[in-house]
Design a protein around this motif. Structure first.
Motif, short mmCIF file in Angstrom:
data_model
loop_
_atom_site.label_atom_id
_atom_site.label_comp_id
_atom_site.label_asym_id
_atom_site.label_seq_id
_atom_site.Cartn_x
_atom_site.Cartn_y
_atom_site.Cartn_z
N ALA A 33 61.40 48.24 46.71
CA ALA A 33 60.31 47.35 47.01
C ALA A 33 59.32 47.14 45.94
O ALA A 33 58.95 48.08 45.02
CB ALA A 33 59.31 48.11 48.20
N ARG A 34 58.94 45.87 45.47
CA ARG A 34 58.11 45.37 44.62
C ARG A 34 56.84 45.28 45.25
O ARG A 34 56.61 44.62 46.00
CB ARG A 34 58.68 44.20 43.99
CG ARG A 34 57.82 43.70 42.70
CD ARG A 34 58.87 42.98 41.79
NE ARG A 34 59.96 43.87 41.40
CZ ARG A 34 60.81 43.32 40.35
NH1 ARG A 34 61.14 42.07 40.39
NH2 ARG A 34 61.56 44.27 39.81
N VAL A 35 55.87 45.72 44.58
CA VAL A 35 54.45 46.22 45.33
C VAL A 35 53.56 45.76 44.28
O VAL A 35 53.56 45.96 43.18
CB VAL A 35 54.26 47.47 45.62
CG1 VAL A 35 52.90 47.77 46.09
CG2 VAL A 35 55.48 47.94 46.64
N ALA A 36 52.51 44.93 44.80
CA ALA A 36 51.37 44.64 44.19
C ALA A 36 50.29 45.62 44.36
O ALA A 36 49.86 45.65 45.64
CB ALA A 36 50.88 42.91 44.44
N VAL A 37 50.01 46.61 43.74
CA VAL A 37 49.00 47.52 43.71
C VAL A 37 47.69 47.27 43.65
O VAL A 37 47.35 46.67 42.65
CB VAL A 37 49.77 48.86 42.98
CG1 VAL A 37 48.86 50.00 43.44
CG2 VAL A 37 50.91 49.16 43.11
N ASP A 38 47.05 47.68 44.56
CA ASP A 38 45.33 47.49 44.24
C ASP A 38 44.83 48.26 43.22
O ASP A 38 44.15 49.28 43.47
CB ASP A 38 44.68 47.73 45.69
CG ASP A 38 43.38 47.11 45.62
OD1 ASP A 38 42.86 46.46 44.64
OD2 ASP A 38 42.63 47.25 46.59
N LEU A 39 44.81 47.96 42.04
CA LEU A 39 44.45 48.38 40.84
C LEU A 39 43.75 47.65 40.02
O LEU A 39 43.86 46.29 39.94
CB LEU A 39 45.46 48.93 40.04
CG LEU A 39 46.80 49.78 40.72
CD1 LEU A 39 47.72 50.05 39.63
CD2 LEU A 39 46.09 51.26 40.80
N GLY A 121 41.43 33.93 34.63
CA GLY A 121 41.24 35.32 33.75
C GLY A 121 41.23 36.57 34.40
O GLY A 121 40.51 37.44 33.86
N GLY A 122 41.33 36.59 35.71
CA GLY A 122 41.21 37.64 36.53
C GLY A 122 42.52 38.53 36.70
O GLY A 122 43.65 38.09 36.36
N THR A 123 42.53 39.41 37.37
CA THR A 123 43.78 40.28 38.14
C THR A 123 44.01 39.60 39.54
O THR A 123 43.16 39.15 40.45
CB THR A 123 43.60 41.62 38.10
OG1 THR A 123 42.18 41.95 39.18
CG2 THR A 123 42.95 42.17 36.70
N LEU A 124 45.33 39.92 39.64
CA LEU A 124 45.53 39.57 41.02
C LEU A 124 45.16 40.51 41.99
O LEU A 124 44.77 39.85 43.43
CB LEU A 124 47.35 39.69 40.94
CG LEU A 124 48.14 39.50 42.49
CD1 LEU A 124 47.82 37.84 42.66
CD2 LEU A 124 49.68 39.78 42.49
N ALA A 125 44.78 41.61 41.68
CA ALA A 125 44.21 42.48 42.77
C ALA A 125 42.89 42.18 43.19
O ALA A 125 42.39 42.19 44.31
CB ALA A 125 44.20 43.93 42.16
N ASP A 126 42.23 41.54 42.26
CA ASP A 126 40.65 41.02 42.56
C ASP A 126 40.73 39.66 43.42
O ASP A 126 40.05 39.68 44.36
CB ASP A 126 39.86 40.50 41.01
CG ASP A 126 39.52 41.59 40.50
OD1 ASP A 126 39.31 42.66 41.06
OD2 ASP A 126 39.32 41.29 38.99
N VAL A 127 41.75 38.96 43.08
CA VAL A 127 42.06 37.62 44.13
C VAL A 127 42.40 38.02 45.43
O VAL A 127 42.14 37.32 46.46
CB VAL A 127 43.00 36.79 43.49
CG1 VAL A 127 42.82 35.29 44.18
CG2 VAL A 127 42.35 36.38 41.81
#
Length: 676
Positions: A33-39, A121-127
């Motif tokens: 599983a490829r996961v976008a972790v909330d970091l 210029g942000g992170t994927l987690a922020d969006v």
């Protein structure tokens, strides 16, 4: 998704007692599983691979929320995809649990989130925190109603007939084409009905629609218009003030495809509408469209990305026009949609400025033009009150929001923190706008004077003065402090409102006074003139046409470009002028500007780390406009074509600082709306 649950904490305790965990049987198919972790740290803004336990294989599908272990703690994440293999050479940590089998992050939403993160210029987690609302388990378990699949007829084109090409625009939406327009709205018309017709045309063509407004008042107007046009149950309204359960319920109706149209504030700009065919934004100059959470995206730019991504139509509408909208027309990305001059003259009130008047007023009242309530304004108000209500727009809230020394005219400041003083009401002591202290004894630091004078007059003081100057007439206030009024009747009354809080009058206002116009133009921001014209047009659009006696008086210098645009009712021409000036000076939208705010050593370190595009210019540092904060601000400017490279370079530098665990923070904003 929130903090660790009690059960997860108990599991951690049992794991420490029982020793190392037993091997977990992986899923038979696609065990990775490829996961976008909330970091939060920028240097961790990437996907991480985990193994899929066999017990979770059925529910662990792309788009679901998961809980995973990262650096020894349980964190939230989204499952992006399932794979057969991984490039990671070590042993994969298994997913702890699937929070819910509900797929809440679709591929379109994920692609949009990545584009927004790259642009700002942000992170994927922020969006992703902006894209997907918090889960409400009880609401998620509710059975969804069946989707409304009945036929929807094309709209009647009447709201668009006043605009050349308006009917053709609706037809293009009905045919599913990506019709894109910058719409300059006529005064004394119903923009809500026109927007509803555009949404109806899109739905009739088999596609979905997203409509964004900056305020809850506008959302309520458009929501009612959509209900009249579409009927019940074909759209939802999304605003930040909805409770968590209702907001999630409406969001799920869109995510599950039951409903394909949404109207809302900035909270709805990422709404997961299926088969998107139209994105529309009302009054894109309103600062409320800029999200105040990192990475600080603007709703207009997000909607333009969505239109490009989905091949959808776009509609940017308002009484005023922005330089950004003019840039879209200049690039031929959108076409102008405005009425002919003859039609504008039929709908617009008569508009004039005080300093255009000659003769008697100037002779008898020298300096009256600069006064807060000039005689000409009072005379117009008295005459118009015989025919109906009069709107008075006051740029500032409060009573006396800015005080100065009566002797030397220096700004009155707090003896404790140096903040500006204001008087909240009559017979009340001044208080500090920074620390909130009440000042009972004050001495000017410059000349040792002890008396105040007003440097600016607020709406409460204006209401008091008008009530004395024109007795016997009802005086009503509409502002955030004392409540915003949605509508007033046709009877004579003085209606004082701050910009954006003007109520609609039955039959229109007989006249409008725009007080202290220069105060709006003097704001130290790039968009001061643009914002001033937008607020003036918003008030003037509520006044009856000139043929019905409607008149607007601008209490300010009528020779300035913004005032001239109001006098001629030419917002598109003013937007083109603004665009030309910003292009010459190197400001957005033809350039990209990154604003960096923080302590100077942190700013210098960041810029030393960043590999900026060739030709990028550094501007500053200058003291940041923050109350009592020892921070600096620097701007980095580059060509529009290099904007993505600039954002990536600064984000990478922020990531290096985060990896080094540097304590001094630096805030990054791309093209901020309040750029000074």
């Amino acid at each position: 998704m929130g903090q660790e649950t009690v059960h997860e904490q108990l599991a951690l305790v049992r794991a420490r007692v029982s020793g190392p965990p037993k091997p977990v049987e992986p899923a038979a198919e696609r065990p990775v599983a490829r996961v976008a972790v909330d970091l939060e740290p920028p240097h961790l803004d990437r996907y991480f691979d985990y193994s899929v336990p066999a017990r979770l294989a059925e529910n662990a599908q792309p788009g679901v929320r998961v809980r995973v272990r990262f650096a020894g703690r349980l964190v939230d994440g989204y499952l992006i995809e399932r794979l057969e293999h991984t490039d990671f050479t070590g042993n994969l940590v298994p997913i702890e649990r699937v929070v819910s089998p509900e797929p809440v992050l679709g591929p379109e939403s994920l692609a949009l989130a990545r584009q927004v993160a790259e642009l700002y210029g942000g992170t994927l987690a922020d969006v992703l925190r902006l894209v997907v609302p918090p889960r409400h388990a009880k609401t998620e378990a509710e059975k969804s109603a069946e989707p409304l699949l009945g036929p929807l007829p094309p709209p009647v084109p009447e709201p668009w007939l006043a605009y050349p090409g308006g009917a053709e625009y609706l037809e293009s939406l009905t045919r599913g084409q990506s019709a894109r327009a910058v719409w300059t709205v006529l005064p004394n018309t119903d923009p809500a009905a026109a927007l509803a017709a555009a949404v109806q045309a899109t739905l009739a063509g088999g596609r979905g629609a997203v409509v964004i407004a900056a305020t809850g008042r506008d959302v309520a107007r458009f929501d009612a218009a959509l209900t009249r046009a579409l009927g019940e149950g074909r759209h939802v309204a999304l605003t930040a003030d909805l409770g968590p359960a209702e907001r999630y319920r409406r969001w799920l109706a869109l995510s599950r495809g039951r409903i394909r149209a949404v109207v809302g504030t900035a909270a709805a700009q990422f709404a997961p509408v299926a088969d998107l065919g139209l994105v529309a934004i009302w009054d894109d100059a309103d600062s409320g469209h800029a999200v105040r959470l990192a990475p600080y995206p603007h709703a207009r730019e997000v909607l333009l990305l969505r239109a490009h991504q989905a091949g959808a139509g776009a509609l940017i509408g308002g009484y005023a026009a922005t330089a950004e909208a003019a840039h879209l027309v200049q690039r031929r990305w959108a076409r102008p949609l405005s009425a002919a001059r003859a039609t504008i003259r039929e709908h617009a009130p008569r508009v004039f400025a005080l300093n255009e008047e000659r003769g008697r007023d100037r002779e008898l009242h020298p300096g009256a033009v600069a006064g807060h309530l000039p005689p000409q304004a009072l005379r117009m108000a008295r005459e118009a009150l015989t025919r109906g209500p009069v709107l008075v727009q006051v740029p500032r809230s409060g009573y006396r929001p800015r005080l100065a020394c009566a002797q030397c005219r220096e700004t009155a400041r707090c003896g404790h923190c140096g903040g500006p003083l204001a008087q909240p009401g009559p017979q009340q002591d001044p208080l500090c706008g920074w620390c909130g202290r009440i000042v009972t004894k004050w001495t000017c630091r410059n000349c040792f004077g002890v008396r105040f004078r007003s440097r600016a007059t607020g709406v409460h003081r204006s209401a008091e003065e008008l009530g004395r100057a024109i007795p016997g007439v009802a005086v009503r206030e509409s502002n955030a402090a004392r409540g915003v009024i949605d509508q007033v009747g046709a009877e004579p009354a003085l209606v004082l409102a701050t910009p954006g809080a003007e109520p609609v009058a039955a039959g229109g206002y007989a006249a409008a006074l725009i007080l202290d116009a220069q105060d709006m133009l003097n704001l130290p921001t790039l968009r001061a003139a643009e914002q001033a014209l937008r607020r003036w047009l918003g008030a003037a659009a509520l006044v009856r046409p000139a043929g019905s006696g409607g008149a607007v008086l601008l209490c300010g210098d009528g020779t300035l470009p913004a005032a001239q645009a109001l006098l001629r009712w030419d917002p598109a021409g003013f937007a083109r002028r603004e665009l030309a000036e910003r292009t010459e000076l190197g400001y957005p939208p033809t350039a990209r500007i990154a604003e960096l705010t923080g302590a100077y050593p942190a700013l210098k370190e960041l810029l030393d780390l960043a590999e900026l595009p060739e030709g990028a210019q550094l501007l500053g540092p200058v003291p940041a406009q923050r109350a009592g904060a020892a921070t600096e601000r620097m701007l980095v400017r580059c060509d529009r074509a290099d904007g993505a490279r600039l954002a990536r370079a600064l984000k990478a530098a922020l990531g290096v600082r985060a990896a080094r665990k540097v304590e001094e923070p630096v805030r990054l904003r791309i093209d901020p709306v309040d750029l000074a």
